[in-house]
Design a protein around this motif. Sequence first.
Motif, PDB file in Angstrom:
ATOM      1  N   ASP A 163       0.939  -1.414   0.115  1.00 30.44           N
ATOM      2  CA  ASP A 163       0.044  -0.001  -0.018  1.00 30.44           C
ATOM      3  C   ASP A 163       0.788   1.467  -0.023  1.00 30.44           C
ATOM      4  OD1 ASP A 163      -2.163  -1.501   0.178  1.00 30.44           O
ATOM      5  OD2 ASP A 163      -2.798  -1.219   2.054  1.00 30.44           O
ATOM      6  N   ARG A 167       0.768   4.071  -3.279  1.00 31.16           N
ATOM      7  CA  ARG A 167       0.163   5.170  -3.116  1.00 31.16           C
ATOM      8  C   ARG A 167       1.256   6.382  -3.693  1.00 31.16           C
ATOM      9  NH1 ARG A 167      -0.441   6.190   3.542  1.00 31.16           N
ATOM     10  NH2 ARG A 167       1.785   6.245   3.635  1.00 31.16           N
ATOM     11  N   HIS A 170       1.632   5.958  -7.501  1.00 26.98           N
ATOM     12  CA  HIS A 170       0.332   6.695  -8.145  1.00 26.98           C
ATOM     13  C   HIS A 170       0.704   8.226  -8.340  1.00 26.98           C
ATOM     14  CE1 HIS A 170      -2.448   3.699  -8.947  1.00 26.98           C
ATOM     15  NE2 HIS A 170      -2.273   3.045  -7.936  1.00 26.98           N
ATOM     16  N   VAL A 171       1.400   8.873  -7.369  1.00 26.65           N
ATOM     17  CA  VAL A 171       1.719  10.326  -7.257  1.00 26.65           C
ATOM     18  C   VAL A 171       2.805  10.461  -8.521  1.00 26.65           C
ATOM     19  CG1 VAL A 171       2.687  12.187  -6.312  1.00 26.65           C
ATOM     20  CG2 VAL A 171       1.049  10.724  -5.066  1.00 26.65           C
ATOM     21  N   GLY A 266      -0.201  14.437   1.059  1.00 23.17           N
ATOM     22  CA  GLY A 266      -0.933  13.401   1.681  1.00 23.17           C
ATOM     23  C   GLY A 266      -2.075  13.105   0.294  1.00 23.17           C
ATOM     24  N   ASP A 267      -3.182  12.763   0.835  1.00 28.83           N
ATOM     25  CA  ASP A 267      -4.304  12.314   0.171  1.00 28.83           C
ATOM     26  C   ASP A 267      -4.950  13.491  -0.383  1.00 28.83           C
ATOM     27  OD1 ASP A 267      -4.031   9.743  -0.331  1.00 28.83           O
ATOM     28  OD2 ASP A 267      -4.862   9.419   1.751  1.00 28.83           O
ATOM     29  N   GLY A 268      -5.079  14.717   0.442  1.00 32.35           N
ATOM     30  CA  GLY A 268      -5.994  15.939  -0.125  1.00 32.35           C
ATOM     31  C   GLY A 268      -5.047  17.063  -0.466  1.00 32.35           C
TER      32      GLY A 268
END
Length: 354
Positions: A163, A167, A170-171, A266-268
């Motif tokens: 994981d 992630r 992908h970035v 991060g994610d946002g």
Amino acid sequence: MKAAITILAGDGVGPEIMSATLKLLDKVAICKGHDFTYHEALIGGIAIDQTGSALPDETLRLAEQSDAILLAAVGGPKWDNPTAAVRPEQGLLKIRKHFGLFANLRPVKTYPALAHHAPLRAELLDGVDMLFVRELTGGLYFGPRKEQDGGSDAYDTMLYSVDEVERVAHVAFRAAQMRRKKLTSVDKANVLAAMRLWRSTVMRVHEDYADVELEHSLVDSCTMHLLTRPSNFDVILAGNMFGDILSDEASVLAGSLGMLPSASLGDGTFGLYEPVHGSAPDIAGQGKANPTGMILSAAMMLRYSLGMESEAKAIEQAVEDTLASGARTADIASDGRFISTQEFVDDVLQHLNL
Ligand code: IPM
Ligand code: MG
């Protein structure tokens, strides 16, 4: 637009380059009708002195209420004892982890105006424009560890989960799609189990990005290629430790470590923005610091956290024009003539077209 920004000036040259950068943000706010609220808070050595902690709860509380964090630098000789229980760098690692900022973006490009300052031949530097995507909350920095504890051994562990690699991969692939569509993934898959997982995971993620060319590079040969064919790189994806090392090496291509900005995401859209360099205690308080890495970090903040692309571009262009006009801070002066941190920022302000 309204935005709340947590300001962490930290130690060493931190306060100088931060105040210089805020002048620019103030001008952006005035010219474009934005409303930036700055929340100053403590991190690093100064936080240890005043509160006993490298990252006080109050700082986290303010940052949690902000849209972004602008951080200058932490550390210095006063807090340098590596065996001390509380160290400035802990503040940095803790804040990255607390906000789940797993992707650290470090763009490296050469400025034609500085091509003759870098120790590499100018023709090798032509067209150098790369983006490091460094995994920031895992790997050797955060794996299980044992301190020496009075015994005769100590260890750190390079631990990566699928994981964690997915992630950040992908970035990196998404960034490559918006650039020259080439991704170099750095590992040490010939020796380390965690790096074999890294490579196989990156290969699987690649299936979603058929338009991006993927190459794998062992970290030792990557260090060499960064110096022998730097313009061949586009996006470079690396784990926490290797990304830390390679990005300092690559700063040589830009002429000085003082030139490089970074964004940690991060994610946002929330992010932390800091120059790649450290607190440079040897020149602190002398007006000699190069504020470029900090200024360009603020530009990245405008781009990634505040959605202000044109303002970000305007700052980047102003920096480029300032360098082209011949303005130099001490670290990038080749003939011994240089201007102060404040004078440099005043030049950037002059060149800022919003
Ligand atoms: C960096 C720095 C930090 C790191 C240190 C100061 C903890 O070198 O941001 O590259 O190793 O991540
Ligand atoms: Mg580093």
